[in-house]
Design a protein around this motif. Structure first.
Motif: not given
Length: 306
Positions: A223-224, A242-247
């Motif tokens: 997370i930046t 972030d490098t999460g699940s995205g939208i």
């Protein structure tokens, strides 16, 4: 004797001629009578046709009359329904006006209540300097009002450094202490030297929601938080990536609606992004999803006026 014969012959000729003309006259009368009879029959046929046409016209007129009566009845029904609808609309308008007045009164009461709670919330935030739990409690209390849209602008009486908002939000969110993601904060040199006129608590709360959202949807990765300023637009940008699940881009506006949760398996009420955007706009800024970001994960940009 001869004279008598001649006389008889003349009489016979005369009689024959008379019979011929009589017969001829009889044939002429018969022809004339036949012609008269034919003319009479033609007139009778024409009168019968006129009578039939009259009866058909009379029947059509009766049908038209019935249709006209039905049309009148239908028109009366439409007029009655129109009046009912008009009355219903008037009642609905009155109800809407009453609800709007009640909502306005409720918002004003909430505003006054929040103004009265400001000292208490200030104490909670001050206590949060040593215990983040108090800051979290104060934040949740303000979220109850900030989830409502179209609230009046916030008072921007705090003159702080642009970086101070970022540092405080990082502390309250606990993102730097996370065990499962790597956190990076990057502050541009010009941003580190720029002052911001804002409502510090509200600005921190909006950015805290962004960091909390990134933590929630990033189970592994980074997370930046990038802090920059745009002197042409006179705004400070807080970009959370972030490098999460995205939208999906199609959800770019839907996610800011209250109580929207794209993933029901994660905790939360679905109001964090709504509150963050409402606060940003009440401060004269905005909050958007960067739909041009290719991923992985998602990127949000919180914009606050300098």
């Amino acid at each position: 004797m001869t004279i008598a014969f001649i006389i008889v012959l003349v009489l016979a000729v005369i009689l024959g001629i008379a019979l011929y003309y009589q017969k001829k006259a009889s044939r002429g009368q018969a022809t004339e009578q036949q012609q008269l009879l034919n003319d009479y029959q033609r007139r009778v046929d024409e009168q019968q046709k006129l009578l039939d046409d009259y009866r058909a016209l009379e029947k059509n007129f009766d049908s038209v009359g019935e249709g006209y009566e039905q049309a009148l009845l239908a028109f009366d029904k439409i007029e009655e329904d129109t009046q009912k609808m008009k009355s219903a609309n008037e009642a609905l308008d009155k109800r809407c006006n009453s609800l709007q007045e009640s909502l306005t009164a409720l918002q004003e009461a909430n505003q006054k209540r929040m103004e009265g709670m400001e000292p208490i919330l200030g104490q909670l935030y001050d206590a949060g300097e040593t215990d983040a739990r108090f800051s979290a409690i104060a934040g949740r209390l303000t979220d109850l009002d900030d989830v409502i849209g179209n609230l009046p602008p916030l008072n921007r009486s705090d003159n702080v450094m642009v970086q101070q908002v970022a540092d405080e939000a990082v502390r309250q969110s606990g993102v730097a202490a996370s065990q499962y993601v790597q956190f990076q904060q990057q502050v541009a040199p010009d941003a580190a030297a720029t002052m911001l006129s804002t409502n510090l608590r509200k600005a921190v709360r909006a950015l805290t929601h962004l960091l909390d959202n990134a933590l929630k949807f990033t189970s592994d990765g980074t997370i930046t938080l990038d802090v920059t300023v745009d002197m042409e637009k006179m705004v400070a940008d807080y970009t959370v990536t972030d490098t999460g699940s995205g939208i999906e881009a199609a959800e770019a506006e839907h996610i800011f609606e209250p109580y929207v949760k794209l993933n029901q398996f994660f905790d939360g009420q679905g109001i964090g992004l709504t509150v963050a955007r409402n606060i940003a706009r009440r401060l004269g800024g905005n909050l958007t999803l960067d739909t041009e970001y290719a991923g992985p994960g998602a990127r949000f940009v919180l914009e606050l006026p300098i």
